[in-house]
Design an enzyme around this catalytic site. Structure first.
Site, PDB file in Angstrom:
ATOM      1  N   GLU A 223      47.722  60.332  72.790  1.00  0.00           N
ATOM      2  CA  GLU A 223      46.602  60.441  73.688  1.00  0.00           C
ATOM      3  C   GLU A 223      45.216  60.541  73.240  1.00  0.00           C
ATOM      4  OE1 GLU A 223      48.642  63.672  76.821  1.00  0.00           O
ATOM      5  OE2 GLU A 223      46.988  64.298  75.613  1.00  0.00           O
TER       6      GLU A 223
ATOM      7  N   TYR B 237      44.787  70.661  78.476  1.00  0.00           N
ATOM      8  CA  TYR B 237      45.251  69.121  78.362  1.00  0.00           C
ATOM      9  C   TYR B 237      46.745  69.188  78.524  1.00  0.00           C
ATOM     10  CZ  TYR B 237      40.667  68.482  76.872  1.00  0.00           C
ATOM     11  OH  TYR B 237      39.265  68.399  77.072  1.00  0.00           O
TER      12      TYR B 237
ATOM     13  N   GLN C  85      56.047  68.243  57.933  1.00  0.00           N
ATOM     14  CA  GLN C  85      54.889  67.656  58.192  1.00  0.00           C
ATOM     15  C   GLN C  85      53.778  68.680  57.508  1.00  0.00           C
ATOM     16  OE1 GLN C  85      54.843  66.997  62.411  1.00  0.00           O
ATOM     17  NE2 GLN C  85      56.741  65.578  62.181  1.00  0.00           N
TER      18      GLN C  85
ATOM     19  N   TYR D 206      62.855  62.143  73.375  1.00  0.00           N
ATOM     20  CA  TYR D 206      63.232  61.421  72.302  1.00  0.00           C
ATOM     21  C   TYR D 206      64.868  60.680  72.353  1.00  0.00           C
ATOM     22  CZ  TYR D 206      59.512  62.539  69.517  1.00  0.00           C
ATOM     23  OH  TYR D 206      58.124  62.887  68.918  1.00  0.00           O
TER      24      TYR D 206
ATOM     25  N   HIS E 190      54.669  69.541  63.545  1.00  0.00           N
ATOM     26  CA  HIS E 190      53.345  69.729  64.407  1.00  0.00           C
ATOM     27  C   HIS E 190      52.559  70.825  63.907  1.00  0.00           C
ATOM     28  CE1 HIS E 190      55.882  68.031  67.976  1.00  0.00           C
ATOM     29  NE2 HIS E 190      55.876  67.194  66.967  1.00  0.00           N
TER      30      HIS E 190
END
Length: 479
Positions: free
Chosen positions: A350, A360, A196, A371, A259
């Protein structure tokens, strides 16, 4: 204490003021009455579908359908949880809190939300007639700006002061779009595409000509990399004058392919904010001496503001907030409030109002399950946890990516609303928040491609970078 509250599920529901556990392991596995499965969908199939239907359609025992927009609202999350945990006495529904942990009870809420999403998909789709989208306050059309032309996983969009568009591509290239033509920037800093990660965000400073880039910086030795922020300038089509704004110690570089974050925004007060994902290691998002899962604030030259929340406290002094999973949307609204969007696991993407020094919650709480269809979290903190909850959550997930605020130049009735994209959801949503509270959301487009970037242009139109197909489109008000 137990009290009766209307839930809108066809009767009154018992709601308990109970302590919420944050882990499935907190319930005693030795309990002989425990349901002998940790599979969320199997629990619903075996114990819930007989009354509520295999798809939430109801009917079997006179139960009403769960498949309505009113019952899909996020404000019902806690009421669904309490109904499952405590039971519904008037309807003969037993209390599953006797046999399921709090996390497993929440898993059933997630499963119900997935059934509702599937059942309401057609009803919640944008209405399109002869290419015109029937919006709630504006009708609009979709125009293709760039179709292919060498784009490969386009990641971010921004505009130079002269109106030309910059488009980054994850494999490490950046294009300049001008009047229908693409040229390619030479001399960019070296980046590495790892899963990613790769060349990610681009943010053009509104006044001084500096261009900021976020990318996966390759490790000096071995494989792997870590998110890095630099700035530079353009001389024609050549990148020049590179300066490092933020770089992590090589000890933090790793081979994880997930991520990375990353978005970059300016506050107009001499600061730049940017996000870095937790790289698949959620626990590091809670460690202030680790770069993972944070939103950062630095001066525009990369120096640390003295009023940052963790200056002098032993952690990374550039950190502004923490406990983030994979923040891939970041913007300031028209009132100067900072917002992010970030990925949950299976469920619970979110929208967060980002505040100085706040935690958070990832991975302590989440609006999601694993998953592999097992329960893992509840979305609410315990009394001793100082965690900040999202203003809005997508449940199920949309793969939140790309975020901006509507200026009102083209869509005046939407001025100040957020527009957010989704990769797996293939959607762009308009989200209205007032006084920090969620008001409404609307799906603007869906199923045109994986939405990587949403950016409001100088003309007020909504520009969208799609992956698969690798195109750039824009939403414009119907003439």
């Amino acid at each position: 204490m137990v009290k009766l509250l209307p839930l809108g599920l066809g009767g009154l529901v018992l709601v308990a003021c109970s302590t919420v556990m944050n882990s499935a392991s907190e319930a005693a596995d030795s309990n002989p009455a425990r349901l002998q499965t940790s599979n969320v969908s199997k629990v619903y199939e075996q114990y819930c579908s007989k009354c509520h239907g295999d798809k939430g359609q109801g009917g079997g025992a006179g139960t009403q359908s769960l498949l309505s927009k009113a019952k899909y609202h996020q404000d019902l999350d806690r009421k669904y949880f309490d109904a499952i945990k405590v039971g519904v006495a008037d309807a003969g529904m037993e209390a599953f809190g006797k046999t399921l942990t709090d996390a497993e009870v929440w898993g059933q809420v997630v499963h119900i939300r997935e059934l509702q999403r599937d059942g309401l998909r057609a009803e919640m789709a944008p209405k399109v007639t002869d290419g015109v989208y029937d919006g709630s306050e504006h009708d609009y059309t979709v125009e293709t700006i760039i179709e292919g032309k060498g784009l490969k996983v386009p990641w971010a969009i921004d505009w130079l002061k002269d109106g030309r568009m910059l488009i980054t591509n994850r494999p490490g290239t950046m294009a300049i779009y001008d009047k229908g033509n693409l040229t390619w920037v030479e001399g960019l800093p070296a980046s590495v595409e790892i899963g990613q990660g790769g060349l990610m965000d681009v943010a053009v400073h509104p006044t001084n000509g500096w261009i900021y880039l976020g990318f996966t910086d390759p490790a000096k030795s071995g494989n792997g990399g870590m998110t890095k922020i630099v700035r530079g300038k353009l001389s024609g089509t050549n990148w020049t004058s590179t300066q490092t704004i933020f770089a992590n110690d090589q000890s933090t570089y790793n081979r994880s392919s997930v991520h990375f974050g990353n978005r970059i925004v300016f506050d107009g007060k001499g600061h730049v904010f940017f996000s870095i994902g937790e790289r698949g290691n959620g626990n590091l998002a809670q460690e202030l001496n680790k770069p993972n899962g944070k939103i950062y604030r630095v001066n525009e030259d990369g120096s640390i503001p003295k009023d940052n929340p963790f200056v002098g406290k032993g952690g990374i002094e550039a950190v502004w907030s923490y406990g983030h999973r994979n923040p891939q949307g970041l913007t300031f609204d028209l009132n100067g409030n900072l917002w992010d969007t970030e990925h949950g696991p299976r469920g619970g993407d979110e929208v967060n109002l980002i505040q100085k020094g706040s935690n958070y919650g990832w991975p302590l709480i989440a609006h999601s399950i694993n998953y592999n269809d097992s329960a893992g979290w509840v979305p609410w903190p315990t009394a001793d946890q100082k965690l900040t909850l999202p203003v809005y959550r997508w449940l199920p997930s949309i793969g939140a990516c790309g975020l901006d605020v509507l200026t009102g130049k083209m869509f005046p009735k939407w001025k100040g609303d957020l527009v957010a994209g989704g990769l797996s959801g293939k959607n762009v949503d308009r989200i209205r928040v007032k006084n920090g509270k969620f008001v409404e959301s609307e799906v603007l487009i869906r199923d045109l491609g994986r939405v990587r970037e949403v950016s409001v242009g100088p003309d007020g139109a909504i520009y969208v970078a799609l992956n698969d197909p690798d195109n750039v489109i824009r939403l414009v008000q119907k003439k």
